[in-house]
Write an enzyme that holds these catalytic residues in place. Structure first.
Site, PDB file in Angstrom:
ATOM      1  N   HIS A 175     -46.981  29.427 -78.839  1.00 27.18           N
ATOM      2  CA  HIS A 175     -47.423  29.152 -80.215  1.00 27.18           C
ATOM      3  C   HIS A 175     -48.366  30.224 -80.754  1.00 27.18           C
ATOM      4  CE1 HIS A 175     -50.869  27.114 -78.095  1.00 27.18           C
ATOM      5  NE2 HIS A 175     -51.539  27.554 -79.145  1.00 27.18           N
ATOM      6  N   ASP A 198     -43.937  26.089 -74.240  1.00 24.56           N
ATOM      7  CA  ASP A 198     -45.075  26.758 -74.861  1.00 24.56           C
ATOM      8  C   ASP A 198     -45.613  27.908 -74.010  1.00 24.56           C
ATOM      9  OD1 ASP A 198     -46.859  27.318 -76.878  1.00 24.56           O
ATOM     10  OD2 ASP A 198     -48.387  25.912 -76.165  1.00 24.56           O
ATOM     11  N   SER A 249     -55.921  29.456 -76.159  1.00 28.92           N
ATOM     12  CA  SER A 249     -54.478  29.307 -75.971  1.00 28.92           C
ATOM     13  C   SER A 249     -53.909  30.569 -75.327  1.00 28.92           C
ATOM     14  CB  SER A 249     -53.788  29.065 -77.312  1.00 28.92           C
ATOM     15  OG  SER A 249     -54.127  27.812 -77.840  1.00 28.92           O
TER      16      SER A 249
END
Length: 346
Positions: free
Chosen positions: A78, A108, A186
């Protein structure tokens, strides 16, 4: 001094030694692997809230880790899925352009290829997440709020099979941790105490979006399977799946489709001529961009609302070889349009 008091003092003394040893081990391992951890800086063009300004370039960032001397970076999908430009920043200040070579939106995780390998490159090895036990100490290095090479320490709190955590997107095995995770983490690598990557930070369950919530990382086993062993295809398209009444309202000729939100420059979808949305609106309580294409089919596989449809599509794309033709169907201005492009080496 009573025997009970002596025992208490002895326990405190031993606990202090253990704490110092743990801290020293973490410090040494951190210094060893830290140069392999990077900030992933992304630029993405998107329609401005003011229609007169047209497209504007928005910066964002995440984290990643160098896993090979060939210049491969492991990160979260993402972070880079809809990127127009990617630049990787190393701890010594080197800035190197990169491109996506493989991605799995369901797991992801994504793989980047650097434009060049940095001088004095340090690589982190991918460990075996199957050997990780609940309670094992771990640490995470990343870029929370853009502050590069930030260390947080914790433990593996739980392990979850794919699709077993309803509030966390991603169809991959997950490790839960109590180590602090914030915006910008992330794609951060989760390390075991030997300095091996055993997970890739993907999400956090939090009421505020801060680190008081539960952190999750995709296991290294899952990342290895979808990125290195099967080499998932990067299509370069970011979209929202619609079905039911919304699909009917947009006059789709089938039960479901993907409303294209962004197409990354230079990607296979971009070379096909897929058009992204330009008009900001809200449909069924969800913000999305309309006015672009609705993806109906890729390589003869129709988009459906069934789970795993996109995995099936990306699985078929991964079998394509350089020089072969990639075909898609989209709904554009009420008409079904067929698009195609020649696959190039990724």
């Amino acid at each position: 001094m009573s025997s009970r008091l002596m025992l208490f003092v002895f326990v405190l003394f031993c606990s202090g030694i253990s704490t110092r040893v743990d801290a020293q081990q973490i410090s040494e391992t951190y210094r060893k692997v830290n140069p392999s951890v990077v900030i992933v800086r992304v630029q993405q063009k998107t329609p401005s809230a003011d229609p007169e300004k047209g497209l504007v370039s928005l910066p964002s960032f995440g984290s990643g880790v160098l896993i090979s001397m060939d210049g491969e970076i492991l990160t979260a999908a993402h972070v880079v899925q809809a990127a127009d430009q990617i630049c990787v920043e190393f701890s010594d200040g080197q800035l190197i352009p990169a491109r996506v070579t493989a991605t799995s939106t369901s797991a992801d995780v994504a793989l980047l290829q650097l434009g060049r390998v940095p001088t004095n490159a340090v690589v982190s090895a991918i460990g075996d997440s199957n050997k990780v036990d609940i309670g094992d100490q771990i640490f995470i290095i990343g870029s929370p709020y853009g502050l590069g090479n930030s260390l947080t320490v914790g433990h593996v709190s739980a392990r979850y099979a794919a699709n077993s955590v309803a509030k966390v997107p991603g169809a991959a095995e997950l490790l839960q941790t109590d180590a602090a995770i914030n915006s910008g983490n992330s794609g951060s690598p989760m390390f075991n105490m030997r300095g091996e990557v055993i997970g890739v930070v993907t999400n956090i369950l939090s009421r505020s979006g801060g680190s008081e919530g539960l952190g999750f990382a995709v296991t290294s086993k899952a990342a290895r399977q979808v990125l290195l062993e099967h080499k998932s295809f990067w299509f370069g398209l970011d979209g929202i799946l619609i079905e039911g009444d919304v699909a009917k309202a947009l006059n789709l000729p089938q039960s479901a489709g993907i409303v294209v939100q962004h197409v990354s420059e230079g990607s296979p979808a971009w070379r096909q001529g897929v058009r992204a949305g330009t008009l900001r609106t809200s449909v069924d309580g969800e913000e999305l961009l309309l006015g672009g294409d609705v993806l109906l089919e890729v390589e003869g596989i129709p988009v459906t609302a069934a789970g795993g449809t996109m995995d099936q599509i990306y699985g078929s794309l991964s079998k394509l070889k350089a020089g072969e033709r990639l075909r898609s169907k989209v709904l554009r201005a009420g008409q079904v349009v067929e698009l195609s492009t020649i696959v190039t080496a990724q």
